[in-house]
Design a protein around this motif. Structure first.
Motif, short mmCIF file in Angstrom:
data_model
loop_
_atom_site.label_atom_id
_atom_site.label_comp_id
_atom_site.label_asym_id
_atom_site.label_seq_id
_atom_site.Cartn_x
_atom_site.Cartn_y
_atom_site.Cartn_z
N LEU A 244 0.83 -1.21 0.00
CA LEU A 244 0.00 0.00 0.00
C LEU A 244 0.86 1.25 0.00
O LEU A 244 1.74 1.42 0.85
CB LEU A 244 -0.93 0.01 1.22
N LEU A 245 0.61 2.12 -0.99
CA LEU A 245 1.18 3.47 -0.97
C LEU A 245 0.04 4.38 -0.49
O LEU A 245 -0.92 4.63 -1.22
CB LEU A 245 1.69 3.86 -2.35
N ALA A 246 0.16 4.82 0.76
CA ALA A 246 -0.93 5.52 1.40
C ALA A 246 -0.78 7.02 1.25
O ALA A 246 0.28 7.53 0.89
CB ALA A 246 -0.98 5.14 2.88
N ALA A 289 7.74 -5.58 -3.33
CA ALA A 289 6.33 -5.49 -3.72
C ALA A 289 6.17 -5.89 -5.19
O ALA A 289 6.96 -5.49 -6.04
CB ALA A 289 5.82 -4.07 -3.52
N ARG A 290 5.16 -6.70 -5.49
CA ARG A 290 4.86 -7.07 -6.88
C ARG A 290 3.73 -6.19 -7.40
O ARG A 290 3.64 -5.91 -8.58
CB ARG A 290 4.44 -8.54 -6.97
N ALA A 291 2.83 -5.81 -6.50
CA ALA A 291 1.68 -4.98 -6.88
C ALA A 291 1.47 -3.95 -5.77
O ALA A 291 1.60 -4.27 -4.59
CB ALA A 291 0.45 -5.84 -7.04
N ILE A 292 1.18 -2.73 -6.18
CA ILE A 292 1.03 -1.64 -5.22
C ILE A 292 -0.35 -0.99 -5.41
O ILE A 292 -0.68 -0.54 -6.51
CB ILE A 292 2.11 -0.55 -5.43
N ALA A 293 -1.13 -0.96 -4.34
CA ALA A 293 -2.38 -0.19 -4.35
C ALA A 293 -2.03 1.23 -3.89
O ALA A 293 -1.31 1.39 -2.90
CB ALA A 293 -3.40 -0.82 -3.40
N VAL A 294 -2.49 2.23 -4.62
CA VAL A 294 -2.19 3.62 -4.26
C VAL A 294 -3.49 4.30 -3.85
O VAL A 294 -4.46 4.34 -4.63
CB VAL A 294 -1.56 4.39 -5.44
N GLU A 295 -3.51 4.82 -2.63
CA GLU A 295 -4.71 5.55 -2.17
C GLU A 295 -4.90 6.82 -3.01
O GLU A 295 -3.94 7.38 -3.53
CB GLU A 295 -4.56 5.90 -0.68
#
Ligand code: TXA
Ligand code: MG
Length: 326
Positions: A244-246, A289-295
């Motif tokens: 997570l990139l918050a 990280a393989r996949a990053i969710a960005v808020e």
């Protein structure tokens, strides 16, 4: 590996290399640049070579003030007002190229225009010492995240360049805002370190934007600024396996299960978020990280530049691999 010199000790060595037609990585207030004498075609070609740029996109010519800008480009009253207000600083002006400017055609990619900016710090000093503009794109391999520390430049380009000047982490963290001045009108080619609204206030005219959401500097049409991990922007939840990139004080659902979490700005400050953006993306790569969710990041102020870079980083890679260029 490249030699790394601290800012205070670097001037003479950097100037000698630049005079000899070498490339040098230099800190600016936005990101690190890979600089060479803008009047020396062989030196400019070394920039493209070191970056592995697939083709020759035009580069920004860095000047030491409005006087040098006048010798290279044609400033009208509007561009002069913007330069007076925002230089030195993260504003690049695209202006008609002046005949006999001495700028090598590789810098402008043969266009009748030239991109000019006066940065803060050692670059303007070195330009004054050289007596000519320095061409400098961001100091990263083609398609990669821009470097905001000397260490990031070393990791990416250290094998290919002789010297990195270490000025610490850059203050702004995203590249300059690029504005094209044409016939008393302004076009935003790339959102960046100066908010569009600040420019509009000083100019007294609105910034026109490209249709379709993508900005229009030739090198900006493609996906780039990419970390190794896949990015999912405007994420409303964290999915299994994602980092997570918050942004800001409140977390999206599922954040407790994130593989790892970094916050661009716990206070929700877009300026702080811009300064952290590229370093955080690199750090998430380092953490595997393989996949990053960005808020979601608000589109206000520097948020426009942050969202622009995030959209590019998230663009499909099949297209990106073919067309990445920065
Ligand atoms: O903050 C920055 O702007 C950093 C630092 C090092 O100054 N530089 C930077 O350069 O970001 P670069 O090469 O990564 O991006 C320059 C952009 C490219 O997208 C290029 O297409 C555009 O400027 N550009 C250069 N000359 C142009 C021109 N004549 N017309 C339109 N766009 C131009
Ligand atoms: Mg770049």
């Amino acid at each position: 590996m490249a030699e790394i010199l601290q800012l205070a000790d670097a001037r003479d060595r950097a100037l000698a290399l630049l005079r000899a037609g070498e490339v040098v990585a230099l800190p600016t207030e936005t990101v690190y640049g890979l600089a060479a004498d803008a009047g020396n075609g062989a030196a400019v070609a070394r920039i493209f070579e070191a970056k592995g740029r697939p083709r020759f996109n035009p580069l920004i010519a860095h000047v030491d003030g409005i006087g040098m800008a006048e010798a290279v480009g044609v400033l009208d009253p509007l561009s002069r007002r913007l330069a007076e207000r925002f230089w030195p600083g993260p504003l690049t002006l695209v202006l008609p190229l002046r005949q006999g400017s001495g700028i090598h055609g590789l810098v402008t990619a043969g266009l009748p225009t030239v991109a000019l900016r006066q940065p803060r710090g050692i670059v303007a000093d070195l330009v004054a010492g050289l007596g000519r503009p320095l061409a400098a794109p961001s100091a990263n391999s083609s398609g990669r995240i821009s470097a905001t520390t000397a260490g990031a430049v070393q990791a990416d380009l250290g094998e290919k360049i002789p010297l990195i000047v270490d000025g610490g982490p850059t203050a702004v963290g995203v590249e300059s805002t690029i504005v094209k001045v044409e016939g008393g009108r302004l076009r935003l080619l790339r959102p960046g370190g100066i908010e569009a609204s600040e420019i509009e206030t000083v100019a007294g005219v609105p910034l026109q934007r490209g249709d379709g959401g993508w900005v229009e500097a030739p090198g900006m049409l493609e996906s780039h600024y990419a970390p190794d991990a896949r990015l999912r922007i405007d994420a409303r939840e964290v999915r299994p396996g994602e980092a997570l990139l918050a942004f800001g004080p409140r977390r999206v659902p599922g954040w407790e299960k994130a593989m790892t979490v970094l916050n661009l700005s716990a206070d929700g400050d877009v300026r702080e978020a811009a300064a952290n953006l590229f370093a955080h993306l690199s750090e998430l790569d380092r953490r595997g990280a393989r996949a990053i969710a960005v808020e979601p990041v608000p589109e206000t102020g520097l948020g426009e530049a942050i969202n622009d870079r995030l959209r590019r980083a998230a663009a499909p890679r099949e297209i990106a691999m073919e067309t990445r260029s920065q």
